[in-house]
Write a protein that holds these residues in place. Structure first.
Motif, PDB file in Angstrom:
ATOM      1  N   GLY A 124      14.938   2.476 -13.586  1.00 21.03           N
ATOM      2  CA  GLY A 124      14.249   1.932 -12.426  1.00 21.03           C
ATOM      3  C   GLY A 124      13.820   3.085 -11.533  1.00 21.03           C
ATOM      4  N   GLU A 125      12.589   3.035 -11.029  1.00 19.25           N
ATOM      5  CA  GLU A 125      12.082   4.146 -10.232  1.00 19.25           C
ATOM      6  C   GLU A 125      11.181   3.629  -9.120  1.00 19.25           C
ATOM      7  OE1 GLU A 125      11.018   8.389 -11.734  1.00 19.25           O
ATOM      8  OE2 GLU A 125       9.202   7.160 -11.932  1.00 19.25           O
ATOM      9  N   TYR A 126      11.390   4.152  -7.924  1.00 16.34           N
ATOM     10  CA  TYR A 126      10.587   3.781  -6.757  1.00 16.34           C
ATOM     11  C   TYR A 126       9.803   4.991  -6.273  1.00 16.34           C
ATOM     12  CZ  TYR A 126       9.490   3.170  -1.808  1.00 16.34           C
ATOM     13  OH  TYR A 126       8.842   3.143  -0.606  1.00 16.34           O
ATOM     14  N   ALA A 127       8.528   4.778  -5.938  1.00 14.26           N
ATOM     15  CA  ALA A 127       7.687   5.825  -5.353  1.00 14.26           C
ATOM     16  C   ALA A 127       7.013   5.263  -4.120  1.00 14.26           C
ATOM     17  CB  ALA A 127       6.638   6.293  -6.365  1.00 14.26           C
ATOM     18  N   GLY A 128       7.081   6.001  -3.008  1.00 18.73           N
ATOM     19  CA  GLY A 128       6.498   5.515  -1.762  1.00 18.73           C
ATOM     20  C   GLY A 128       5.901   6.632  -0.937  1.00 18.73           C
ATOM     21  N   ASN A 129       4.850   6.300  -0.212  1.00 19.79           N
ATOM     22  CA  ASN A 129       4.210   7.232   0.711  1.00 19.79           C
ATOM     23  C   ASN A 129       4.298   6.695   2.134  1.00 19.79           C
ATOM     24  OD1 ASN A 129       3.251   9.227  -1.157  1.00 19.79           O
ATOM     25  ND2 ASN A 129       1.719   7.746  -1.848  1.00 19.79           N
ATOM     26  N   PHE A 130       4.773   7.529   3.043  1.00 21.32           N
ATOM     27  CA  PHE A 130       4.885   7.166   4.455  1.00 21.32           C
ATOM     28  C   PHE A 130       4.104   8.198   5.267  1.00 21.32           C
ATOM     29  CE2 PHE A 130       8.617   5.868   2.110  1.00 21.32           C
ATOM     30  CZ  PHE A 130       8.816   4.545   2.497  1.00 21.32           C
ATOM     31  N   THR A 185       0.831  -1.198   0.000  1.00 23.23           N
ATOM     32  CA  THR A 185       0.000   0.000   0.000  1.00 23.23           C
ATOM     33  C   THR A 185       0.867   1.251   0.000  1.00 23.23           C
ATOM     34  OG1 THR A 185      -1.721  -1.171   1.228  1.00 23.23           O
ATOM     35  CG2 THR A 185      -1.845   1.232   1.178  1.00 23.23           C
ATOM     36  N   GLY A 186       0.721   2.062  -1.066  1.00 25.37           N
ATOM     37  CA  GLY A 186       1.459   3.309  -1.154  1.00 25.37           C
ATOM     38  C   GLY A 186       2.879   3.189  -1.667  1.00 25.37           C
TER      39      GLY A 186
END
Length: 823
Positions: free
Chosen positions: A489-495, A443-444
């Protein structure tokens, strides 16, 4: 005693129950378009206490929401958006730590919109981590303006008095149409945008901080023109069609366009056809060049430009099944620029004596055709469409012919005044293959991987004639091949309140230039570039956030920069490229603040950009007293600036705009032993006002100060624009009149420029007859209430000879029309 212990235990259990924390998530989607509903208000309310929300927030740009609730029992989740019927869900909180409501559909509420005054704004500007989108279709002025007019309102975009476009203070940027590069648009964006009606465009995206998914090419950013299209994923119940017919006439231009889109079952289609004829008027230039050796040149010229432009496009989308989509796009553009003018030149000093003068006439014809086609397949692996695989093929083909005739009508022993003619035939072909894979990590959290292969082939055949006799020594013919293989390569995250997007892209380039005629030498080269990008953002409150970004971009010199062919059309000047140019590397850092309420939208962007090997054009006089103009990696550039955008809905009838920037530029060249620096300010301020009888008035004041180059500066300008429109027959018929004028004598713009070389100084005064008035009529027809939606290709190509600098924009919230809680 037992009763007391029992009471304490029950109280403790109740407290634990009340302290139970549950996370409620979901995705809000427009039921008609099947697209995300951004910035909608999400309220969670205790079923027994409907008067107060226990949790409240906004959906993000992808329609997602994530809210924490402390407690247990029955609750109501209410989702509201402007002009939409509230979506309601009832939930029971217990031991579950997370409740996922999945995809929730929200639909328009026609009853709500009838007779109700909504004093809130649908967001004209949407902010994301890597781009800013201006919603042209929601702007009232789009019914009467051109795309160039709308660009003046777009944050971080400036259009000067000569219609030159810059992004974030730089004239080096890429132009895309529906996510794909277009050779014609990029070769002369100002002329094309001036010919396009804004009603054919859904939105303008300013991608100032391209992530790892985007090509490494281009430092300032990308302007992506998103055309009106129907979404193949839209609900099949909206079968039907919509269209708009538009015609305009004025003292500067004539134009017409037809737009049609629709859907039948799983098939969606969009057709755009437009044509225009622009005649800006006579532009007068006065130039004085003074050399350090005492000689001088005074030149006066008048030029008249005419530009017919035609564009047609067809887009088809087919939903193979609920998890697969196939899209095809075809577009053809033609533009014929015709310029004729006269020049009178006076030369003094040295061997020319007290005074030597001559006159000349110039006729130039430039015909360019551009064909673009693409085929795009996407396969989704979950209902939320967050897990996908896509493949795209794109073809670009663009032939162009430029003819120039210079007649002098006299001879001279001082300089060569032989009549001359040149014909240059260019042809470019580009094949692109791209594969993209996106998967959720939880999730996220998302991981994106992809690869891309570009095969570019360009040919040029330039023939030069003196007195109608072919001159092979001044002619040139070459073939330029450029291949690029890339992976990213790409990472996206929500905290919770913190978000991060980081990626890396590697590109390997092969270049092969072969000269069949001319003074160039064949050469082959290959090199690799690793390009990182990082975006950080933090949510300060429900409608505000702050972001910090960094990226490195590159700029490969295009063939027009590399080509050593010497242009001798001017008898006292030479222009040529430099085959020894290196790849330019630029670093960009920015701090962004966003604020959004139901009436106020604010974006502030503080940035710093620098490069140590910038490619720049420069001039000098040679031993034959001829002015030489070429290119070199000769500039160290540092720019620090602040961009500000404010959109304020003061009342239900009045909207105020402000779009401005302040930049300090520092330029230095060790090779040329020159430096320059200075402040530049650009301001666009105005209002949209609803008058009695529902007349719509828009007026804007645009002003700019000096801008700086390594060898000089260009003066500022001031101009005023206004439009008045009226809609009839339930908004189907729209009539408008619009005008623009410079704030100098006669409604013109008077622009001054100055440059200083190692052995000369040049001053220019340019008089631009910008004043004009246009009457526009448009009629909308159709048998459905569907709204248009675009398909955006994932392809972004390198083969546009421009560069740029940029920064990141983050997401922001929106207002709502109220609530309706089930009783």
């Amino acid at each position: 005693m037992k009763k007391a212990i029992f009471a304490i235990m029950m109280s403790f259990i109740a407290t634990l129950a009340m302290a139970q924390k549950t996370i409620v998530t979901g995705v809000l989607v427009d039921s008609t378009l099947q697209e995300a509903e951004p910035y909608a208000t999400v309220r969670i309310i205790k079923a027994e206490k409907k008067e107060k929300a226990v949790s409240m927030g906004l959906t993000d740009i992808d329609g997602r929401f994530r809210q924490e609730v402390n407690g247990s029992g029955k609750y109501i989740v209410q989702m509201s958006s402007v002009g939409k019927r509230d979506a309601i869900r009832e939930i029971t909180l217990g031991k579950e730590q997370t409740i996922d409501l999945g995809t929730i559909l929200i639909s328009e509420d026609a009853q709500m919109l009838q007779g109700v005054e909504i004093v809130a704004q649908k967001p004209l500007v949407k902010m994301e981590v890597d781009k800013m989108s201006y919603n042209v279709a929601e702007d009232e002025d789009s019914k009467s303006n051109t795309v160039l007019d709308m660009l003046r309102k777009v944050p971080m975009v400036t259009v000067d008095g000569q219609d030159n476009i810059s992004v974030n203070g730089s004239s080096s940027f890429k132009v895309y149409v529906d996510g794909m590069p277009n050779v014609m648009f990029s070769s002369n964006p100002s002329m094309v945008f001036k010919s396009m009606p804004a009603s054919a465009v859904k939105s303008i995206e300013v991608i100032t901080n391209p992530g790892a998914k985007y090509d490494a090419e281009g430092a300032a950013g990308v302007l992506n023109i998103v055309m009106n299209k129907q979404n193949p994923q839209a609900a099949q119940s909206v079968n039907g069609y919509n269209g708009t017919v538009r015609a305009s006439a004025g003292n500067k231009q004539l134009g017409g366009s037809v737009f049609l889109n629709g859907q039948q079952g799983k098939l969606s289609y969009s057709v755009n056809v437009m044509t225009s004829y622009n005649k800006p008027g006579n532009t007068t230039t006065e130039m004085e060049q003074i050399q350090d050796n005492g000689s001088s040149q005074i030149l006066t010229s008048d030029n008249n430009l005419k530009t017919p432009f035609t564009m047609g496009s067809l887009s088809l989308g087919y939903q193979l099944d609920s998890m697969s989509i196939l899209n095809a796009n075809i577009s053809v553009n033609t533009m014929n620029m015709k310029t004729n003018g006269s020049t009178f030149t006076t030369i003094n000093g040295l061997s020319y004596g007290d005074s030597f003068s001559y006159g000349s006439t110039t006729d130039m014809k430039n015909k360019r055709t551009s064909f673009s086609g693409s085929l795009d397949y996407q396969r989704f692996f979950n209902n939320e469409h967050t897990h996908s695989l896509g493949f795209t093929y794109q073809l670009n083909y663009s032939p162009a012919t430029t003819e120039m005739t210079n007649n002098f009508g006299t001879t001279s022993t001082y300089i060569d005044l032989t009549n001359r003619y040149s014909e240059n035939k260019d042809k470019t072909t580009n094949h692109t293959f791209q594969l993209d894979y996106t998967m959720p990590l939880g999730t996220g959290h998302t991981l994106s991987l992809g690869s891309k292969l570009q095969l570019h082939d360009a040919t040029s055949d330039a023939k030069y004639y003196l007195s109608d006799v072919y001159d092979p020594t001044s002619s040139s013919e070459y073939e330029y091949k450029n291949s690029i293989l890339a992976g990213y390569g790409e990472y996206a995250g929500n905290f919770k309140k913190f978000g991060v997007k980081a990626g890396v892209r590697y590109e390997y380039t092969w270049q092969d230039v072969e000269y069949h005629l001319g003074n160039g030498e064949d050469f082959k080269t290959s090199y690799g570039n690793l390009v990182p990008t990082v975006n950080l953002q933090y949510t300060l409150s429900q409608g505000s956030n702050i972001g910090l970004t960094y990226n490195m971009r590159i700029s490969r010199p295009g063939i027009s920069y590399l080509n050593p062919y010497v242009d001798k059309t001017n008898p006292i000047a030479l222009t040529y490229g430099n085959p020894d140019l290196d790849v330019e590397k630029a670093h960009n850092l920015s701090l962004v603040y966003n604020l959004f309420t139901s009436k106020l939208m604010v974006n502030l962007n503080l940035h710093h950009n620098f490069t140590d090997n910038g490619i720049s054009q420069y001039s000098f006089y040679d031993s034959n007293n001829l002015l030489n103009t070429t290119y070199g990696n000769v500039v160290k550039s540092h720019q620090t600036g602040l961009n500000a955008y404010v959109n304020y809905l003061m009342t239900k009838n009045t909207r105020l705009f402000f779009n401005g920037s302040l930049n300090y530029t520092d330029l230095h060249s060790d090779a040329l032993e020159q430096s320059n620096s200075g402040w530049t300010a650009n301001i666009m301020a105005g209002l949209q006002q609803t008058l009695p009888w529902n007349l719509k008035l828009s007026t804007f004041l645009i002003t700019s100060t000096k801008s700086y180059t390594l060898q000089g500066w260009s003066g500022g300008f001031n101009l005023l624009t206004a439009s008045l429109s009226k809609s009839l027959f339930n908004d189907k018929l729209n009539l408008s009149i619009s005008g623009v004028m410079g704030l100098n004598k006669g409604g013109c713009l008077n622009i001054e420029t100055s440059s200083r070389g190692n052995n000369f100084t040049s001053y220019n005064k340019i008089k631009v007859p910008i004043y004009g008035m246009t009457f526009t009529v448009s009629y909308t027809f159709g048998n459905s209430k569907m709204r248009t939606q675009q398909h955006v290709s994932r392809v972004q190509n390198d083969f546009i000879e421009q560069q740029s600098q940029g920064e990141t924009i983050n997401s922001m919230g929106s207002g709502n029309t109220g609530s309706s809680i089930p009783q």
